[in-house]
Design an enzyme around this catalytic site. Structure first.
Site, short mmCIF file in Angstrom:
data_model
loop_
_atom_site.label_atom_id
_atom_site.label_comp_id
_atom_site.label_asym_id
_atom_site.label_seq_id
_atom_site.Cartn_x
_atom_site.Cartn_y
_atom_site.Cartn_z
N SER A 82 3.43 6.57 -8.28
CA SER A 82 2.42 7.10 -7.35
C SER A 82 2.88 7.05 -5.93
O SER A 82 2.57 7.94 -5.14
CB SER A 82 1.10 6.37 -7.31
N GLY A 129 0.82 -1.20 0.00
CA GLY A 129 0.00 0.00 0.00
C GLY A 129 0.85 1.24 0.00
O GLY A 129 1.98 1.25 -0.43
N LEU A 130 0.26 2.32 0.53
CA LEU A 130 0.95 3.61 0.59
C LEU A 130 1.34 4.10 -0.78
O LEU A 130 2.40 4.68 -0.97
CB LEU A 130 2.21 3.53 1.48
N CYS A 131 0.49 3.84 -1.77
CA CYS A 131 0.83 4.35 -3.09
C CYS A 131 -0.23 5.30 -3.61
O CYS A 131 -0.50 5.34 -4.80
CB CYS A 131 1.07 3.21 -4.08
N GLY A 132 -0.85 6.03 -2.74
CA GLY A 132 -1.77 7.04 -3.21
C GLY A 132 -3.02 6.42 -3.83
O GLY A 132 -3.53 5.43 -3.36
#
Lengths: 385, 133
Positions: free
Chosen positions: A337, A145-148
């Site tokens: 991203s 995760g943590l990809c906008g």
């Protein structure tokens, strides 16, 4: 004197200086009438630039300090993640570029052979255009995760496509690649989905092979009549678009119809692309592939084996290269991203830290002032006797 | 007269230079290609590609694909290719043993086919790495 418990009264705000002076006056008033009590003032949005959460109650210096520390460490993490993503996005772009000679050459060769074989009666299973009753959607998401908005946008596109197909009465089967997509589709039992997990950061031909085999068997056994790839195309470092690409059957636009004869292609579907443009990254073209000395009309190919066998050998290559390219582009967009999202997070962390520090300082100063006043008042009181 | 050989895999370009002749293994046997060959399209099987260069023979393990021969220009598109110098003999041996064990214990038609494929690939790699001896 009436003691007014003015909760909303003294605003310790990060505000223009004029206001502050009046604030100190009221503080003085209060502190002389009763023992200093740090009434937690509630902060309303001070500066127009960075609105503070209005409901946040600063309960003391220690909490503020802890909070500042935690923001600092979060900022370190997000910055590190941004740098890592930035380094890897370059590698991902290079991987996409280096896979291109293969894909281009393959496309050319397929075209040539197709032209030649059109007159002959060759049955190629992968070009078998049938009326479409079922569609397989390959959805490529990320593992981490943590990809906008990356995963969100791709899943939205997939959902949109599914609803489009359902309106036409076509059954959809989803082949999901990537943990985030898997988690999402698992929560939707109404959607029939095969799950693939990608554990590696850089997709290689082997993974593409696995997926290609699966898709191939699905198509050939007529479990699905059309296979589409939903992935994020890497446009540039700040922009990526989810796109739909028809993988099978290999045909030209508009040829694939459903039972009623309506074309089931998505808008903006890309067929058999021979294009090679890539975002801002413009590398020199590999010179070997550009040495086009085929100025003359193509000579007739002599087929060493049965044309059907030759095409049989090429189809897996084609599938492989398309899937691999989609995977690589997805990885590159995911990294881009993530880089952007982490960069924003770092900036926000810096702002937050600044605000918190200011508030902390004011509180500290207010406390000191209070103590001084207390002492002075006490001394005054003693002196009167 | 030399041939211009390109070996491409989906990941990268494995070989791109001039050679004197090559020997390919195809479904229908081994084929030797010399300069001024007639344009042809050939399906390649999992096997060894031999390249002659400066009087030396080099080997490469190819994992199936396709070859196109034009005006003294050969383009080979394969799923995977490894030069014999890049293959570690012990590792290749280990993979071969794994593949053999796998073939014996696997069941189901599709898995059998895949296991057999893996076995052939492992054998090819061993063969390629044993070449220089």
């Amino acid at each position: 004197m009436k003691r007014q418990r003015r909760r909303s009264g003294p605003m310790l705000t990060v505000a223009p200086a004029k206001e502050l002076r009046s604030n100190t006056a009221s503080i003085t008033y209060r502190f002389s009438s009763k023992p200093p009590l740090l009434i937690p003032p509630s902060f309303s949005s001070p500066s127009p630039r960075a609105p503070f959460p209005a409901s946040a109650i600063r309960c003391g210096l220690r909490d503020l300090r802890e909070r500042i520390e935690s923001v600092k460490s979060t900022q370190k993490i997000t910055e590190a993640m941004k740098l890592v993503a930035a380094a890897r996005v370059r590698r991902a772009q290079e991987a996409v570029i280096s896979g291109r000679p293969f894909a281009e050459t393959l496309a050319e060769v397929l075209c040539d052979i197709n032209d030649q074989l059109r007159s002959e009666d060759v049955d190629i299973p992968l070009m078998n255009v049938r009326p479409v009753k079922r569609v397989g959607l390959i959805v490529i998401t990320s593992d981490r995760g943590l990809c906008g908005g990356f995963n969100n946008s791709i899943i939205k596109k997939a959902e949109f496509r599914m609803s489009q197909l359902e309106k036409l009465g076509i059954y959809c089967k989803v082949i999901s690649i990537g943990k985030k997509g898997n988690a999402y589709f698992r929560r939707r039992p109404s959607v029939c989905a095969d799950m693939f997990m990608e554990g590696v950061s850089f997709p290689t031909a082997k993974e593409a092979q696995v997926i290609a085999d699966h898709v191939f068997s699905l198509f050939v056994t007529e479990e699905v009549d059309k296979v589409e790839l939903v992935y994020t195309k890497f446009v540039s470092l700040v922009r990526s678009d989810p796109v739909i690409h028809t993988l099978l059957p290999i045909s030209s636009k508009g040829e694939v119809l459903d039972a009623n004869g309506n074309s089931v292609d998505a808008d903006g579907d890309e067929f058999f692309r021979l294009t090679t443009k890539e975002g801002k990254l413009s590398l020199k073209r590999e010179k070997i592939m550009r040495k086009k000395d085929y100025g003359l009309p193509q000579p007739l190919w002599q087929f060493e084996q049965d044309p059907a066998q030759i095409l049989d050998a090429m189809m897996p290559l084609y599938l492989n290269s398309q899937i691999l390219r989609a995977l690589q582009e997805s990885v590159a967009s995911e990294l881009a991203s993530r880089m952007n999202a982490m960069s924003n997070a770092t900036d926000n962390a810096v702002d937050l830290q600044k605000n918190l520090s200011t508030v902390y300082n004011r509180e500290r100063q207010a406390k000191i002032t209070g103590e001084i006043l207390e002492i002075v008042a006490g001394a005054e009181a003693l002196m009167d006797f | 007269m030399t041939l211009n050989l390109c070996v491409l895999t989906p990941n990268r370009i494995v070989w791109d230079s001039e050679v004197k002749e090559i020997i390919l293994s195809t479904n229908s046997g081994q084929i030797r290609i010399l300069p001024n060959h007639v344009p042809a399209a050939i399906a390649i099987d999992i096997g060894i590609l031999r390249i002659r260069l400066n009087g030396q023979w080099l080997r490469m393990a190819l994992m199936g694909g396709f070859a196109r021969i034009g005006n003294n220009k050969i383009i080979i598109l394969v799923n995977d290719a490894e030069k014999s110098s890049d293959i570690d003999p012990q590792e290749a041996q280990k993979m071969l043993e794994l593949a053999e064990a796998n073939v014996r214990k696997v069941e189901g038609k599709r898995q059998t086919i895949e296991a057999n494929l893996a076995l052939r690939q492992a054998r090819t790699r061993i063969e390629a790495s044993n070449a220089i001896s």
